[in-house]
Scaffold this active site. Sequence first.
Site, PDB file in Angstrom:
ATOM      1  N   HIS A  49      49.119  40.562  23.056  1.00  0.00           N
ATOM      2  CA  HIS A  49      47.917  41.022  22.359  1.00  0.00           C
ATOM      3  C   HIS A  49      47.062  39.859  21.850  1.00  0.00           C
ATOM      4  O   HIS A  49      46.111  40.074  21.111  1.00  0.00           O
ATOM      5  CB  HIS A  49      48.293  41.943  21.194  1.00  0.00           C
ATOM      6  CG  HIS A  49      48.740  43.301  21.618  1.00  0.00           C
ATOM      7  ND1 HIS A  49      49.950  43.523  22.213  1.00  0.00           N
ATOM      8  CD2 HIS A  49      48.125  44.508  21.557  1.00  0.00           C
ATOM      9  CE1 HIS A  49      50.076  44.813  22.487  1.00  0.00           C
ATOM     10  NE2 HIS A  49      48.973  45.437  22.105  1.00  0.00           N
ATOM     11  N   GLU A 105      44.495  51.850  33.115  1.00  0.00           N
ATOM     12  CA  GLU A 105      43.386  50.898  33.058  1.00  0.00           C
ATOM     13  C   GLU A 105      42.740  50.633  34.407  1.00  0.00           C
ATOM     14  O   GLU A 105      41.512  50.625  34.537  1.00  0.00           O
ATOM     15  CB  GLU A 105      43.849  49.571  32.435  1.00  0.00           C
ATOM     16  CG  GLU A 105      44.119  49.630  30.937  1.00  0.00           C
ATOM     17  CD  GLU A 105      45.514  50.131  30.589  1.00  0.00           C
ATOM     18  OE1 GLU A 105      46.293  50.448  31.519  1.00  0.00           O
ATOM     19  OE2 GLU A 105      45.839  50.198  29.387  1.00  0.00           O
TER      20      GLU A 105
END
Lengths: 327, 342
Positions: free
Chosen positions: A129, A60
């Site tokens: 999440h 990322e």
Amino acid sequence: MAETLLFNALREAIDEEMGRDDTVFVLGEDVGVYGGSYKVTKDLYNKYGELRVLDTPIAENSFTGMAVGAAMTGLRPIIEGMNMGFLLLAFNQIANNAGMLRYTSGGNYKIPMVIRGPGGVGRQLGAEHSQRLEAYFQAVPGLKIVACSTPYNAKGLLKAAIRDDNPVLFFEHVLLYNLKEDLPNHEYVVPLDKAEIVRPGKDVTILTYSRMRHHVTQAVKGLEKKGLDPEVIDLISLKPLDFDTIGASIKKTHRVIIVEECMKTGGIGAEIIASINDRYFDELDAPVVRLSSQDIPTPYNGKLETLTIVQPKQIEAAVENMVALKV
Amino acid sequence: MVQERTLPQFHAPAAQIAPEEGLRLYEDMILGRFFEDKCAEMYYRGKMFGFVHLYNGQEAVSSGVIKSLRSDDYVCSTYRDHVHALSAGVPAKNVMAELFGKETGCSKGRGGSMHLFSSEHNMLGGFAFIGEGIPVALGAAFQSRYRRDALGDSSADQVTACFFGDGTTNNGQFFECLNMAALWKLPILFVVENNKWAIGMAHERATSQPEIYKKAAVFGMPGVEVDGMDVMAVREVAQQAVARARAGEGPTLIEALTYRFRGHSLADPDELRSKAEKEAWLARDPIKRFEGYLLEQNLADEGTLKEVRDRIQTRIDDALTFAEESPEPSPDDLYKYIFADE
């Protein structure tokens, strides 16, 4: 008019902008062959090829920095964060380079890039999440932060974000991808910096964004039955905040409730309250109330998760209390 | 003193270089050295602030690599970025003015020593955090490939040179970007300036495999080590890597073995490096060595070299005057450059 699901509205926005400007490209994890975890880039790989819909390795920070470099040299990248929580791994590139580099370089470079993806508390996805990240990024200079909430604004705002010459963090909500709405057949763009008056009213101003807009809308149904008339404003832009719209509403209602999904400490609401105190203190008939999610990692257990975020009944009660001046 | 590696042998006389090209390299190295010496002087006289990391000793790397590029190629640097910016063509006066925090600086006085930028010269920046420039450089290289292969622009053959130090090669961004560059055959040179020390951390104490160039192999990428004190050797490997990149054959990892003649920054007491080590490397001064080469090969005479030095000294003096006389940014412009459309 065509009935469109929110994820498809986003897909249409990307498709239209990629067709319009060949420097626009998408990159991220599983955006290409797989079509995106929420299918926002479905089939675009076949249409535009592997360089314009670039499947990246799971790296990322590096692929975000790569997008910064591509943006500095004239391309317009759209990063999909498979889950916006993963952006924590790219925080340095987002803050130091996407956000600050234009200023630090004395205007040498612009960074036209969009970082988009699903955020917010879903259904029992567990703490990592189910993040509420928007406030984490709020203090970074040079970033624009936008949260979409309907298929209509999702499409129009994403098109505007792609055309913007600045880095835009574009928050979608994991539970809103299947919302349906009739969208115009003609092309449209929704400005990034304007809040949306969802429901005009006179009793109290409710400021909200993203999924909480829909909790507020539910609460308003109950309030209407009780004869109350709240004004609901979807902030849309979390940075910079649209104080023209917010201020006009405060001058009308003199009461404000903020409903947000982010955490209370250092949240978007905290910033709004401080700014309202600076700008509109004399207009207020009551202290601003904020309903935020709890300052805890999102728990897995369904009941605890429900307690973590603001529910429509709480909004209803807060509005009733405020109108009765029982704040 | 840490065990020294055997420097790879390079026989410069075998390399062809025209006298004017030799002088161009010499001038660039002198520019770097004189500029940094002036910075040290100004810092100690309280004219320059912040963390200032000087490049003395490493000039052969900047000149050898960047002077092998075209002017439309890209350069990406670190916090030790003055000399990379100069080699890339950013005028000395604009770099000096930046260090003085002036409006005429290459970053308008907003960046400072560690944040030199010039879009005009494709200088992508000085990046102050370890490793963060590598992905940005990768993005510039991706952009070249994108223009060539996605947009069909056959003239888009620009190469990006990305500089960083030995300490950075233990950071994830290094490995992540080597992977992506090799995967997508991007036109990029990863140039490690292995000066043996990350502030006080000796390279051998920080890494399990000190021979950095060998780390290229797992990515299927050519990795070469080169004597970073020999500009002709650096130039040779850089030219090969640039040719490969430009031809669409992908990235190269170059490990230049070099040494900084000063501390990590001007704030570093530099107590850990031994006298013997410093002397051994000072004896390999890349500028003295290249002077010797130019004279031996009859590419220049003493008079010509002195002329170059005098010309550069004048340029540095002019840069200093320019920096001192330039205005500071206006307080009214405090918020300027936050957003692109303002």
